[in-house]
Design a protein around this motif. Structure first.
Motif, PDB file in Angstrom:
ATOM      1  N   GLU A  55      72.882  32.009  62.698  1.00  0.00           N
ATOM      2  CA  GLU A  55      74.273  32.437  62.806  1.00  0.00           C
ATOM      3  C   GLU A  55      74.555  33.642  61.920  1.00  0.00           C
ATOM      4  OE1 GLU A  55      78.767  30.468  62.470  1.00  0.00           O
ATOM      5  OE2 GLU A  55      76.989  29.255  62.075  1.00  0.00           O
ATOM      6  N   GLU A  58      73.460  36.727  63.795  1.00  0.00           N
ATOM      7  CA  GLU A  58      74.386  37.005  64.894  1.00  0.00           C
ATOM      8  C   GLU A  58      75.676  37.629  64.377  1.00  0.00           C
ATOM      9  OE1 GLU A  58      74.877  33.228  66.746  1.00  0.00           O
ATOM     10  OE2 GLU A  58      72.967  33.316  67.845  1.00  0.00           O
ATOM     11  N   GLU A  61      75.174  41.265  63.074  1.00  0.00           N
ATOM     12  CA  GLU A  61      75.089  42.254  64.148  1.00  0.00           C
ATOM     13  C   GLU A  61      76.465  42.563  64.734  1.00  0.00           C
ATOM     14  OE1 GLU A  61      70.672  41.734  66.056  1.00  0.00           O
ATOM     15  OE2 GLU A  61      72.141  40.195  66.562  1.00  0.00           O
ATOM     16  N   GLN A  62      77.373  41.602  64.652  1.00  0.00           N
ATOM     17  CA  GLN A  62      78.717  41.802  65.191  1.00  0.00           C
ATOM     18  C   GLN A  62      79.617  42.608  64.251  1.00  0.00           C
ATOM     19  OE1 GLN A  62      80.214  37.863  66.004  1.00  0.00           O
ATOM     20  NE2 GLN A  62      78.592  37.397  67.479  1.00  0.00           N
TER      21      GLN A  62
END
Length: 232
Positions: A55, A58, A61-62
């Motif tokens: 997580e 993820e 990267e956002q």
């Protein structure tokens, strides 16, 4: 206590732009406390949270944070694995380990993975804040006590490797060294081996040079590695 390395002066951020922080820890209550602490600072804010390594990647990267604060012990993908992948995918992100792990091997693991800082969870709150600012400015921030132990372990390993390369001893040389390590006096060794005290002294002096030993403590350590102290 902490040991920090002064960051370079170049490349400082604008004072009006807040540092963007990602928190990765599987303990919700801890994350809430860290978020409150960080958001109290005028120059930083938490922009994302994660409960595990996958997580964390993820979310990073956002939101593209400036700093990712990562716990080492997380379910699934641990902190070291997450750090290595994050630095591969987003090398511009600064990684700061925040952990209860005080074993120097974890420090080594995180540094090899690409972390720029290592702070223990028992540290004072201002230590974490200083660490965030330090790694963002291009420096490194390491717990002083843990770093000392890390360096000691490194040199102990070097000594062990050197010991393994030392020349082999004859049976008589082993007997002398073994008895010295056991605490026998030169006279007692002479009687046990049926040699003169002067011969024992000669053996001892020659063996200290041959094995690069400097004291009786070194002799005992050598004997421990040979397993001699378990024989008595």
């Amino acid at each position: 206590m902490s040991m920090s390395h002064a960051p370079p002066k170049a490349g400082r951020r604008s004072p009006t732009k807040k540092l963007r922080i990602l928190l990765a820890d599987d303990h919700t209550i801890l994350r809430q406390g860290l978020r409150a602490l960080i958001n109290m600072q005028s120059d930083m804010e938490v922009v994302a949270e994660a409960a595990n390594g996958v997580e964390a990647i993820e979310k990073a990267e956002q939101v593209l944070p400036d700093v990712a604060i990562i716990d080492i012990s997380m379910p699934g993908m641990d902190g070291a694995q997450a750090t290595e992948l994050l630095k591969r995918k987003l090398p511009q992100i600064n990684i700061l380990a925040l952990t209860v792990q005080e074993d120097p091997s974890y420090l080594s693991q995180m540094l090899k993975a690409g972390a720029s800082g290592y702070v223990l969870k028992r540290a004072a709150a201002d230590e974490l804040i200083n660490a965030i600012r330090m790694v963002t400015a291009g420096g490194h921030y390491l717990d002083a006590e843990l770093t000392t132990r890390f360096v000691a372990n490194h040199f102990n390993q070097q000594q062990l490797e050197a010991a393994e390369k030392r020349p082999a001893l004859s049976k008589r040389e082993q007997d002398v060294m073994r008895l010295i390590a056991w605490g026998y006096t030169n006279k007692e060794i002479a009687l046990a081996l049926n040699i003169s005290v002067k011969t024992v002294e000669t053996y001892k002096a020659r063996l200290m040079v041959k094995l690069d030993l400097r004291s009786r403590v070194d002799i005992v350590r050598y004997a421990l590695r040979q397993g001699w102290l378990d024989e008595k």
